[in-house]
Write an enzyme that holds these catalytic residues in place. Structure first.
Site, PDB file in Angstrom:
ATOM      1  N   ASP A 204      54.509  23.411-106.391  1.00 48.84           N
ATOM      2  CA  ASP A 204      54.784  23.587-107.826  1.00 48.84           C
ATOM      3  C   ASP A 204      53.547  24.235-108.427  1.00 48.84           C
ATOM      4  OD1 ASP A 204      55.109  23.423-110.551  1.00 48.84           O
ATOM      5  OD2 ASP A 204      55.417  21.262-110.625  1.00 48.84           O
TER       6      ASP A 204
ATOM      7  N   PRO B   5      64.041  16.106 -92.001  1.00 48.54           N
ATOM      8  CA  PRO B   5      64.466  17.450 -92.417  1.00 48.54           C
ATOM      9  C   PRO B   5      63.338  18.460 -92.204  1.00 48.54           C
ATOM     10  CG  PRO B   5      64.952  15.814 -94.115  1.00 48.54           C
ATOM     11  CD  PRO B   5      64.049  15.150 -93.127  1.00 48.54           C
TER      12      PRO B   5
ATOM     13  N   ASP C 127      58.559   0.923 -91.009  1.00 45.74           N
ATOM     14  CA  ASP C 127      57.942  -0.086 -90.142  1.00 45.74           C
ATOM     15  C   ASP C 127      56.529   0.256 -89.713  1.00 45.74           C
ATOM     16  OD1 ASP C 127      58.403   2.025 -88.461  1.00 45.74           O
ATOM     17  OD2 ASP C 127      59.581   0.909 -86.987  1.00 45.74           O
TER      18      ASP C 127
ATOM     19  N   SER D 232      55.508   2.791 -88.085  1.00 51.40           N
ATOM     20  CA  SER D 232      55.410   3.476 -86.795  1.00 51.40           C
ATOM     21  C   SER D 232      54.703   4.820 -86.913  1.00 51.40           C
ATOM     22  CB  SER D 232      56.796   3.661 -86.173  1.00 51.40           C
ATOM     23  OG  SER D 232      57.617   4.479 -86.981  1.00 51.40           O
TER      24      SER D 232
ATOM     25  N   THR E  58      52.425  22.985-112.450  1.00 53.90           N
ATOM     26  CA  THR E  58      51.647  21.748-112.644  1.00 53.90           C
ATOM     27  C   THR E  58      51.461  21.084-111.277  1.00 53.90           C
ATOM     28  OG1 THR E  58      53.701  20.549-113.129  1.00 53.90           O
ATOM     29  CG2 THR E  58      52.423  21.359-115.013  1.00 53.90           C
TER      30      THR E  58
ATOM     31  N   HIS F 257      58.060  10.017 -94.082  1.00 51.71           N
ATOM     32  CA  HIS F 257      58.154  10.192 -92.634  1.00 51.71           C
ATOM     33  C   HIS F 257      58.312   8.852 -91.930  1.00 51.71           C
ATOM     34  CE1 HIS F 257      57.054  14.511 -91.560  1.00 51.71           C
ATOM     35  NE2 HIS F 257      57.141  14.509 -92.872  1.00 51.71           N
TER      36      HIS F 257
ATOM     37  N   ASP G  63      55.902  15.619-112.497  1.00 49.47           N
ATOM     38  CA  ASP G  63      56.811  15.865-113.617  1.00 49.47           C
ATOM     39  C   ASP G  63      58.070  16.535-113.081  1.00 49.47           C
ATOM     40  OD1 ASP G  63      56.009  18.437-113.029  1.00 49.47           O
ATOM     41  OD2 ASP G  63      54.800  18.706-114.834  1.00 49.47           O
TER      42      ASP G  63
END
Length: 337
Positions: free
Chosen positions: A252, A170, A81, A83, A255, A73, A260
């Site tokens: 996931d 995104p 930087d 922020s 695991t 992010h 992985d």
């Protein structure tokens, strides 16, 4: 004659490349960063960060994902930087309350603790942006992921941009081509999209971000596998319609605390938890991303190598203004006074 069905995605991909080339205000390029930046003025830097991260990940392995997400992010908004670490004040509006960040970003106190240790050892020397970058690398290693050298020398910005946080990052339900365009704008490639998304092999997602997927096309992408059906039932139990948006589930489930390539195996089975992840394999326009998903599912070493390279590349996205107007914050949450 009707146009070829393959022409639309190709043309769109080409347009996105042109867009990225023409919009180069922030790019992963060659910033003034070096591997030995703190060798003389804070030689214990790596040892201190590693020790603190070991404690945090040992207490809760999910902390590793929190720090990696913070770093992502940070770099996608104004460059890497620091922020993302800034709190709101009377004169500054931070990025923490942006819709892309609120309720999903945590781990700030971990960075605070590391910063406090370093201020005791090397006061006024190490930037918060560099601390976050090193901590993200160590977080990945501590849950079984690869090592990479971290170029250093970033400065902390004296500004933040909640507006860019809304537009640059995104979203979990965003389409593949839109996500690719956001990566290209940062100077990252389609390969980087797929490799960096592999970080979802650790960490959790909120029900708010997966409900549309598990009540939408999950069944059509995962097929009739009984195990998939059982997992879907479990997901819907955790995230019922009208339930608590802040309930969480592992991205996931095989695991969840190990870095992985299991994440890519789930995509091959159509079991990606986020729509934005599954589209890398299932989207009709994802010809290149599908091949990369298959590659990383088959070859964990190739995934680790590319993930390392992509993390360095992302970490090199710089805010040029920070090298002239930036600083080394005393407290990562506030600009120096």
């Amino acid at each position: 004659m009707a146009p070829s069905l393959c022409f639309g995605p190709f043309r769109l991909h080409f347009m996105l490349l042109v867009f990225a080339i023409l919009n180069t205000s922030l790019l992963a390029s060659d910033p003034p960063l070096t591997l030995d930046y703190y060798a003389s003025n804070c030689p214990t830097l790596f040892e201190i960060v590693k020790k603190e991260m070991e404690c945090e990940v040992l207490s809760d392995p999910r902390n590793a994902a929190l720090i990696v997400r913070l770093h992502f992010h940070d770099c996608f908004v104004q460059g890497c930087d620091g922020s993302v670490l800034l709190d709101d004040t009377i004169s500054l509006k931070g990025e923490k309350k942006a819709s892309t960040s609120i309720n999903s970003l945590k781990g700030f106190r971990i960075i605070d603790r590391i910063k406090n240790k370093l201020e005791s050892e090397c006061p006024g020397i190490v930037s918060c942006a560099d601390i976050l970058t090193i901590a993200a690398r160590d977080a990945v290693i501590l849950v079984g992921g690869p090592y990479w050298d971290v170029p250093l020398g970033r400065k902390d910005s004296i500004t933040a941009s909640p507006e860019l946080a809304e537009t640059n990052l995104p979203a979990p339900d965003e389409g593949l081509m839109s996500i690719i365009s956001k990566f290209l704008y940062q100077g990252l490639s389609v390969t980087d999209v797929v490799a960096l998304s592999g970080a979802h092999t650790i960490g959790v997602a909120r029900c708010q971000n997966v409900r549309a997927r598990i009540y939408g096309d999950y069944e059509s992408t995962s097929g009739i596998d009984p195990l998939s059906g059982s997992y879907l039932s479990s997901l819907r139990s955790t995230c019922p319609i009208g339930g608590d948006d802040n309930n969480i589930t592992a991205m996931d489930y095989v695991t969840p605390e190990l870095f992985d390539n299991s994440f890519y195996h789930l995509l091959l089975k159509g079991q990606g938890l986020l729509n934005s992840d599954q589209e890398m394999y299932s989207s009709l326009v994802g010809i290149e991303t599908k091949k990369l998903v298959q590659k990383y599912a088959e070859d964990a070493i190739a995934f680790f190598q590319q993930f390392s390279d992509s993390m360095v590349k992302m970490g090199n996205i710089t805010n040029e203004d920070s090298f002239t107007t930036g600083e080394v914050r005393k407290n990562c949450r506030f600009v120096n006074t």
